[in-house]
Design an enzyme around this catalytic site. Structure first.
Site, PDB file in Angstrom:
ATOM      1  CB  CYS A   1      -0.997  -0.030   1.165  1.00 44.29           C
ATOM      2  SG  CYS A   1      -2.347   1.168   0.975  1.00 44.29           S
TER       3      CYS A   1
ATOM      4  CG  HIS B   1      -4.069  -3.284   2.505  1.00 48.58           C
ATOM      5  ND1 HIS B   1      -3.151  -2.963   3.480  1.00 48.58           N
ATOM      6  CD2 HIS B   1      -4.639  -2.115   2.124  1.00 48.58           C
ATOM      7  CE1 HIS B   1      -3.160  -1.660   3.683  1.00 48.58           C
ATOM      8  NE2 HIS B   1      -4.049  -1.121   2.867  1.00 48.58           N
TER       9      HIS B   1
ATOM     10  CD  GLU C   1      -2.278  -6.351   4.762  1.00 47.69           C
ATOM     11  OE1 GLU C   1      -2.476  -5.192   5.170  1.00 47.69           O
ATOM     12  OE2 GLU C   1      -1.703  -6.622   3.679  1.00 47.69           O
TER      13      GLU C   1
END
Length: 220
Positions: free
Chosen positions: A86, A190, A192
């Site tokens: 990001c 992102h 994750e």
């Protein structure tokens, strides 16, 4: 060992959790001294992750105060794979126009700019990937059109098209979603928070960190 840098501008818990889900325990490093101490103790650093949320200028200020710009440079000089996430990906570029003009880490030539007037910002939500370099080991098992999760108001404009290995479209803009220049890589989204697709990308990074010879698979 995967080192997760802490410039004080990111949700480290989500990144550490993502690494844990792919079978890797990350270790947080917040300062140049912590990095040097770990190396002196014999820590074998296989990869470095630079996460971040917030404003580019604030992030670079914190990076300098904490000595993390030096840490990133040291990692690059040691040929340690680096992944920016990001804002962390945007910091890899030469400069940004976010709330002024700020110098970045200049590891990937290009500039970070705001979405055009009229675009709804932040760009928040799931977008499909246009995979431009399916041969790249970071994108192993990532399919054309796979969806990942974005939250950002600015995007990178790379000077070299070949540094963009996956993109997405938003507000009429072709947005770099994954970039790679040698062992320096980044995702605008992102991973994750991007479900199974994001976990595949994190797992691929961990695999690259463990077996850097895989970079030889990348076409020149």
């Amino acid at each position: 060992m995967i080192i997760v840098l802490d410039p004080g501008i990111g949700n480290l818990h989500s990144v550490l959790g993502g690494l844990r889900r792919v079978g890797c325990e990350g270790r947080v490093v917040a300062t140049r001294d912590e990095w040097a101490h770990g190396l002196a103790e014999g820590t074998r650093v296989q990869g470095v992750v630079l996460p971040g949320v917030g404003a580019f200028g604030d992030a670079m200020s914190q990076m300098r105060v904490r000595g993390l710009c030096d840490v990133v440079q040291d990692a690059v000089e040691r040929s340690i794979p680096l992944l920016g996430i990001c804002l962390g990906m945007q910091l890899l570029f030469t400069s940004s126009e976010e709330h002024g003009v700020f110098r970045g880490l200049d590891l990937i030539p290009g500039h970070v700019v705001r979405f055009p007037d009229g675009a709804k910002v932040p760009h928040m939500g799931w977008n499909g990937l246009d995979v431009r370099a399916p041969h790249h080991p970071l994108l192993r098992d990532v399919r054309q059109g796979d969806y990942v999760y974005f939250v950002h108001s600015y995007y990178a404009v790379a000077e070299r098209g070949e540094d963009v290995i996956a993109s997405t479209e938003y507000a009429g803009v072709d947005v770099p979603a994954v970039v790679a220049r040698g062992r320096v890589m980044g995702t605008q989204f992102h991973p994750e928070k991007s479900g199974a697709v994001g976990e595949r990308i994190l797992a691929n990074f961990v695999r690259l960190a463990a077996y850097p010879a895989l970079f030889e698979e990348v076409s020149p």
